[in-house]
Design a protein around this motif. Structure first.
Motif, PDB file in Angstrom:
ATOM      1  N   TYR A   1     -30.483   8.824  37.452  1.00 33.25           N
ATOM      2  CA  TYR A   1     -29.693   7.621  36.666  1.00 33.25           C
ATOM      3  C   TYR A   1     -29.439   6.062  37.663  1.00 33.25           C
ATOM      4  O   TYR A   1     -28.865   5.398  37.212  1.00 33.25           O
ATOM      5  N   GLY A   2     -30.490   6.122  38.470  1.00 31.29           N
ATOM      6  CA  GLY A   2     -30.494   4.635  39.519  1.00 31.29           C
ATOM      7  C   GLY A   2     -31.657   3.906  38.769  1.00 31.29           C
ATOM      8  O   GLY A   2     -30.886   2.451  38.349  1.00 31.29           O
ATOM      9  N   GLN A   3     -32.436   4.342  37.701  1.00 32.52           N
ATOM     10  CA  GLN A   3     -32.294   2.578  36.670  1.00 32.52           C
ATOM     11  C   GLN A   3     -31.248   2.656  34.935  1.00 32.52           C
ATOM     12  O   GLN A   3     -32.070   2.149  34.142  1.00 32.52           O
ATOM     13  N   VAL A   4     -30.445   3.097  35.479  1.00 26.57           N
ATOM     14  CA  VAL A   4     -30.052   3.164  33.912  1.00 26.57           C
ATOM     15  C   VAL A   4     -29.554   1.666  33.873  1.00 26.57           C
ATOM     16  O   VAL A   4     -29.521   1.411  32.598  1.00 26.57           O
ATOM     17  N   GLY A   5     -29.083   1.256  34.337  1.00 26.51           N
ATOM     18  CA  GLY A   5     -28.741  -0.366  34.184  1.00 26.51           C
ATOM     19  C   GLY A   5     -29.973  -1.608  33.457  1.00 26.51           C
ATOM     20  O   GLY A   5     -29.955  -1.895  32.151  1.00 26.51           O
ATOM     21  N   SER A   6     -31.184  -0.897  34.369  1.00 24.41           N
ATOM     22  CA  SER A   6     -32.062  -1.512  33.336  1.00 24.41           C
ATOM     23  C   SER A   6     -32.426  -0.378  31.717  1.00 24.41           C
ATOM     24  O   SER A   6     -33.075  -1.453  31.252  1.00 24.41           O
ATOM     25  N   ALA A   7     -32.473   0.434  31.604  1.00 25.16           N
ATOM     26  CA  ALA A   7     -32.274   0.983  30.542  1.00 25.16           C
ATOM     27  C   ALA A   7     -31.714   0.558  29.291  1.00 25.16           C
ATOM     28  O   ALA A   7     -31.379   0.345  28.176  1.00 25.16           O
ATOM     29  N   LEU A   8     -30.426   0.306  30.066  1.00 24.89           N
ATOM     30  CA  LEU A   8     -29.274  -0.334  29.088  1.00 24.89           C
ATOM     31  C   LEU A   8     -29.885  -1.464  28.579  1.00 24.89           C
ATOM     32  O   LEU A   8     -29.361  -2.057  27.889  1.00 24.89           O
ATOM     33  N   GLU A   9     -30.231  -2.158  29.484  1.00 22.15           N
ATOM     34  CA  GLU A   9     -30.979  -3.562  29.251  1.00 22.15           C
ATOM     35  C   GLU A   9     -31.685  -3.877  28.434  1.00 22.15           C
ATOM     36  O   GLU A   9     -31.930  -5.167  27.658  1.00 22.15           O
ATOM     37  N   LEU A  10     -32.872  -2.523  28.360  1.00 15.86           N
ATOM     38  CA  LEU A  10     -33.349  -2.800  27.328  1.00 15.86           C
ATOM     39  C   LEU A  10     -33.104  -2.612  25.599  1.00 15.86           C
ATOM     40  O   LEU A  10     -33.722  -3.448  24.930  1.00 15.86           O
ATOM     41  N   MET A  11     -32.556  -0.946  25.827  1.00 19.04           N
ATOM     42  CA  MET A  11     -31.684  -1.519  24.817  1.00 19.04           C
ATOM     43  C   MET A  11     -30.967  -2.336  24.468  1.00 19.04           C
ATOM     44  O   MET A  11     -31.065  -2.614  22.748  1.00 19.04           O
ATOM     45  N   LEU A  12     -29.949  -2.928  24.554  1.00 24.00           N
ATOM     46  CA  LEU A  12     -29.074  -4.951  24.445  1.00 24.00           C
ATOM     47  C   LEU A  12     -30.909  -5.415  24.297  1.00 24.00           C
ATOM     48  O   LEU A  12     -30.082  -5.832  22.470  1.00 24.00           O
ATOM     49  N   GLU A  13     -31.810  -5.650  24.400  1.00 21.11           N
ATOM     50  CA  GLU A  13     -32.254  -6.269  23.876  1.00 21.11           C
ATOM     51  C   GLU A  13     -33.018  -5.803  22.568  1.00 21.11           C
ATOM     52  O   GLU A  13     -33.454  -6.840  21.616  1.00 21.11           O
ATOM     53  N   ASP A  14     -33.130  -5.245  22.372  1.00 16.22           N
ATOM     54  CA  ASP A  14     -33.433  -4.000  20.881  1.00 16.22           C
ATOM     55  C   ASP A  14     -32.657  -4.051  20.555  1.00 16.22           C
ATOM     56  O   ASP A  14     -33.076  -3.655  19.071  1.00 16.22           O
ATOM     57  N   GLN A  15     -31.818  -4.425  20.503  1.00 16.12           N
ATOM     58  CA  GLN A  15     -30.490  -4.008  20.030  1.00 16.12           C
ATOM     59  C   GLN A  15     -30.386  -2.723  19.504  1.00 16.12           C
ATOM     60  O   GLN A  15     -29.981  -2.149  18.576  1.00 16.12           O
ATOM     61  N   ALA A  16     -30.237  -1.280  20.521  1.00 18.13           N
ATOM     62  CA  ALA A  16     -30.916   0.185  19.615  1.00 18.13           C
ATOM     63  C   ALA A  16     -29.435   0.531  20.390  1.00 18.13           C
ATOM     64  O   ALA A  16     -29.389   1.457  21.406  1.00 18.13           O
ATOM     65  N   TRP A  17     -28.724   0.594  19.455  1.00 20.29           N
ATOM     66  CA  TRP A  17     -27.056   0.707  19.648  1.00 20.29           C
ATOM     67  C   TRP A  17     -26.721   1.945  19.840  1.00 20.29           C
ATOM     68  O   TRP A  17     -25.523   1.814  20.977  1.00 20.29           O
ATOM     69  N   THR A  18     -27.045   2.757  19.181  1.00 24.17           N
ATOM     70  CA  THR A  18     -26.493   4.038  18.818  1.00 24.17           C
ATOM     71  C   THR A  18     -27.349   4.481  20.598  1.00 24.17           C
ATOM     72  O   THR A  18     -26.308   5.222  20.953  1.00 24.17           O
ATOM     73  N   ALA A  19     -28.435   4.428  20.788  1.00 27.33           N
ATOM     74  CA  ALA A  19     -28.988   5.000  22.566  1.00 27.33           C
ATOM     75  C   ALA A  19     -28.289   4.459  23.089  1.00 27.33           C
ATOM     76  O   ALA A  19     -28.181   4.954  24.000  1.00 27.33           O
ATOM     77  N   LEU A  20     -28.101   3.175  23.506  1.00 26.46           N
ATOM     78  CA  LEU A  20     -26.897   2.531  24.642  1.00 26.46           C
ATOM     79  C   LEU A  20     -25.804   3.332  24.215  1.00 26.46           C
ATOM     80  O   LEU A  20     -25.358   3.232  25.320  1.00 26.46           O
ATOM     81  N   ALA A  21     -24.685   3.462  23.694  1.00 23.42           N
ATOM     82  CA  ALA A  21     -24.077   4.167  23.147  1.00 23.42           C
ATOM     83  C   ALA A  21     -23.485   5.634  23.681  1.00 23.42           C
ATOM     84  O   ALA A  21     -22.751   6.067  24.903  1.00 23.42           O
ATOM     85  N   GLU A  22     -25.100   5.853  23.560  1.00 23.55           N
ATOM     86  CA  GLU A  22     -25.380   7.597  23.836  1.00 23.55           C
ATOM     87  C   GLU A  22     -25.760   7.737  25.141  1.00 23.55           C
ATOM     88  O   GLU A  22     -25.112   8.100  25.951  1.00 23.55           O
ATOM     89  N   LEU A  23     -26.106   6.691  25.862  1.00 20.20           N
ATOM     90  CA  LEU A  23     -26.948   6.600  27.451  1.00 20.20           C
ATOM     91  C   LEU A  23     -25.063   6.286  28.413  1.00 20.20           C
ATOM     92  O   LEU A  23     -25.184   7.196  29.021  1.00 20.20           O
ATOM     93  N   ALA A  24     -24.529   5.632  27.928  1.00 18.97           N
ATOM     94  CA  ALA A  24     -23.421   4.945  28.481  1.00 18.97           C
ATOM     95  C   ALA A  24     -22.063   6.077  28.018  1.00 18.97           C
ATOM     96  O   ALA A  24     -22.136   6.853  29.349  1.00 18.97           O
ATOM     97  N   HIS A  25     -22.365   6.879  27.553  1.00 14.08           N
ATOM     98  CA  HIS A  25     -21.364   8.637  26.931  1.00 14.08           C
ATOM     99  C   HIS A  25     -21.554   9.098  28.395  1.00 14.08           C
ATOM    100  O   HIS A  25     -21.200  10.170  28.938  1.00 14.08           O
ATOM    101  N   LYS A  26     -23.106   9.101  28.267  1.00 14.83           N
ATOM    102  CA  LYS A  26     -23.657  10.475  29.483  1.00 14.83           C
ATOM    103  C   LYS A  26     -23.445   9.918  30.522  1.00 14.83           C
ATOM    104  O   LYS A  26     -23.082  10.388  31.778  1.00 14.83           O
ATOM    105  N   LEU A  27     -23.513   9.091  30.797  1.00 14.06           N
ATOM    106  CA  LEU A  27     -23.506   8.358  32.497  1.00 14.06           C
ATOM    107  C   LEU A  27     -21.420   7.899  32.706  1.00 14.06           C
ATOM    108  O   LEU A  27     -21.764   8.743  33.503  1.00 14.06           O
ATOM    109  N   LYS A  28     -21.135   8.013  31.648  1.00 14.64           N
ATOM    110  CA  LYS A  28     -19.154   8.431  31.632  1.00 14.64           C
ATOM    111  C   LYS A  28     -19.229   9.334  32.466  1.00 14.64           C
ATOM    112  O   LYS A  28     -18.385  10.112  33.252  1.00 14.64           O
TER     113      LYS A  28
END
Length: 86
Positions: A1-28
């Motif tokens: 999870y060290g690069q989670v911020g970068s992964a979330l940024e990429l998902m945001l740029e791609d508007q990959a909302w489902t993937a973003l919410a799923e990764l945020a859920h796992k991090l939570k």
């Protein structure tokens, strides 16, 4: 999870909302299980913002998640050094 911020940024740029919410859920969950409540709450907020496709909220939360994640990783490193010294 060290690069989670970068992964979330990429998902945001791609508007990959489902993937973003799923990764945020796992991090939570991971952060909560380890007792990192601030990071867990930020991830929960990012999960909800992702589900709502709120790009501006996600963008602000990703910055805060990155900052909190740096602190968490530093805490883990310190604990590992202390354990190794014992």
């Amino acid at each position: 999870y060290g690069q989670v911020g970068s992964a979330l940024e990429l998902m945001l740029e791609d508007q990959a909302w489902t993937a973003l919410a799923e990764l945020a859920h796992k991090l939570k969950g991971v952060a909560g299980n380890l007792g990192f409540e601030t990071l867990s709450q930020l991830a929960a907020d990012a999960e909800q913002a992702g589900k709502q496709q709120d790009a501006s909220a996600v963008r602000a939360l990703v910055k805060r998640i990155q900052q909190a994640n740096v602190q968490v990783l530093a805490s883990i490193e310190q604990l590992m050094r202390q354990a190794a010294a014992e």
